[in-house]
Design an enzyme around this catalytic site. Sequence first.
Site, PDB file in Angstrom:
ATOM      1  N   TYR A  32      24.496  55.809  41.883  1.00 45.67           N
ATOM      2  CA  TYR A  32      25.350  56.921  41.068  1.00 45.67           C
ATOM      3  C   TYR A  32      26.439  56.346  40.399  1.00 45.67           C
ATOM      4  O   TYR A  32      26.564  56.560  39.000  1.00 45.67           O
ATOM      5  CB  TYR A  32      25.873  57.941  42.371  1.00 45.67           C
ATOM      6  CG  TYR A  32      26.960  58.859  41.543  1.00 45.67           C
ATOM      7  CD1 TYR A  32      26.744  59.564  40.313  1.00 45.67           C
ATOM      8  CD2 TYR A  32      28.342  59.045  41.829  1.00 45.67           C
ATOM      9  CE1 TYR A  32      27.621  60.278  39.743  1.00 45.67           C
ATOM     10  CE2 TYR A  32      29.232  59.733  41.320  1.00 45.67           C
ATOM     11  CZ  TYR A  32      28.901  60.392  39.992  1.00 45.67           C
ATOM     12  OH  TYR A  32      30.004  61.183  39.558  1.00 45.67           O
ATOM     13  N   THR A  57      33.569  59.616  36.224  1.00 46.50           N
ATOM     14  CA  THR A  57      34.430  59.650  37.264  1.00 46.50           C
ATOM     15  C   THR A  57      35.140  58.242  37.683  1.00 46.50           C
ATOM     16  O   THR A  57      34.822  57.287  37.191  1.00 46.50           O
ATOM     17  CB  THR A  57      32.938  59.753  38.553  1.00 46.50           C
ATOM     18  OG1 THR A  57      33.668  59.585  39.796  1.00 46.50           O
ATOM     19  CG2 THR A  57      32.177  58.786  38.204  1.00 46.50           C
ATOM     20  N   ASP A  58      36.010  58.497  38.550  1.00 47.95           N
ATOM     21  CA  ASP A  58      36.811  57.585  38.882  1.00 47.95           C
ATOM     22  C   ASP A  58      36.033  56.450  39.933  1.00 47.95           C
ATOM     23  O   ASP A  58      36.375  55.439  40.117  1.00 47.95           O
ATOM     24  CB  ASP A  58      38.076  57.789  39.726  1.00 47.95           C
ATOM     25  CG  ASP A  58      37.814  58.795  41.018  1.00 47.95           C
ATOM     26  OD1 ASP A  58      36.772  59.072  41.256  1.00 47.95           O
ATOM     27  OD2 ASP A  58      38.778  58.960  41.707  1.00 47.95           O
ATOM     28  N   GLU A  59      34.855  57.057  40.599  1.00 42.34           N
ATOM     29  CA  GLU A  59      33.930  56.270  41.352  1.00 42.34           C
ATOM     30  C   GLU A  59      33.368  54.943  40.501  1.00 42.34           C
ATOM     31  O   GLU A  59      32.743  54.004  41.160  1.00 42.34           O
ATOM     32  CB  GLU A  59      33.080  56.972  41.808  1.00 42.34           C
ATOM     33  CG  GLU A  59      33.361  57.936  42.994  1.00 42.34           C
ATOM     34  CD  GLU A  59      32.231  58.522  43.667  1.00 42.34           C
ATOM     35  OE1 GLU A  59      31.332  57.947  44.044  1.00 42.34           O
ATOM     36  OE2 GLU A  59      32.227  59.971  43.709  1.00 42.34           O
ATOM     37  N   LYS A  84      27.098  55.918  36.024  1.00 38.36           N
ATOM     38  CA  LYS A  84      28.026  56.268  35.242  1.00 38.36           C
ATOM     39  C   LYS A  84      28.919  55.329  34.429  1.00 38.36           C
ATOM     40  O   LYS A  84      29.145  55.759  33.511  1.00 38.36           O
ATOM     41  CB  LYS A  84      28.862  57.366  36.271  1.00 38.36           C
ATOM     42  CG  LYS A  84      28.635  58.573  36.785  1.00 38.36           C
ATOM     43  CD  LYS A  84      28.075  59.573  35.795  1.00 38.36           C
ATOM     44  CE  LYS A  84      29.360  60.175  35.111  1.00 38.36           C
ATOM     45  NZ  LYS A  84      28.871  61.189  33.934  1.00 38.36           N
TER      46      LYS A  84
END
Length: 361
Positions: free
Chosen positions: A184, A159-161, A188
């Site tokens: 989260y 994810t870009d998060e 990741k």
Amino acid sequence: MPRKLKNVLVTGGAGFIGSNFINYLFGISASGSSDYCDSGFTGRVINADCLTYAGNPDNLTQVEEKFGSGVRESERRYFFEKTDICDRNAMDRLFRKYEIDTVIHFAAESHVDRSISGPEAFIKTNVYGTFNLLEAARSCWTISPENMRDDVLFHHVSTDEVYGSLGKTGKFTENTPCNPRSPYSASKAASDHLVMSYFNTYGLPVTLSNCSNNYGPCQYPEKLIPLMILNMHDGKKLPVYGEGKNIRDWIYVEDHNRALWQIVCNGKTGEKYNIGGDNEWQNIELLHRLIEITAPKLNKSALEIEKSIVHVKDRPGHDGRYATDCTKIKRELEWEQKMPFDRGLELTVDWYLQQVGRNQT
């Protein structure tokens, strides 16, 4: 030369993006937008999913009927294994049983709110589960202490998060340092680093992708777009964090999956690729647009639905803005987004309303 993939292990294949990916491989579109399902895949898919709350085997009904247990064994190309990636023995068994040559790793705990209230599951699945898969792949694909098979691939979906939060300008590139701000995104980021370490330390053939916010059919309705569609249908309140000014970059799930397929077939080993929609929206603006599309389908007034918007206390550490620079994948792999945003939203709204209709009959 494109990789020749024969036995593809898809983890989390009953979830939102994973099920859409498997459908895509077999030329099926959950939303009916079949123009985008042109993978050309001829091999076998082994779907490993432990079916937590967000996994739904009904997302793959057509695949199961056409390619799964309902066909002759010699013609079967889809296999479902209810199993947990945190079970190392089970992963070793799958690699041996199906002679896995490709892993496409979707399986993850993915909801930020849940990670805030219960982070342990995120560390277990996203970090330890990824470690288990990497070890299973390394064990199976190692020829000798100095040699690893070169006809295999481990692709990690992220994810870009992991990059954190942007200001008013700029975009995340593949070289943006990780700066996760929730359990989260931290889990990741950790799994991203693990995957790349196995390439650098053991020579495990890997690729990695970081994608912006996905939308489309089959998404569990705790996420923004399906939650709002279903609340509109049920006449419920439409909760918005804070002022709703947080900005996200949205991509239709089938555009994401076409990008993944390009990476898996043609991406350079050891490289990471950003995938985005080039499509930034404030949450509140997106909700207004969603109301405009959904209201007439419900025979309701958009103005009346707007009155259902309620602003609630913002969540801790809520990132302000995401924007993903996908220049690299466009330049190197000739990928581009195909789905216009309004068309994608309409397909998504129609799918959820159809699901509600089926459940009521």
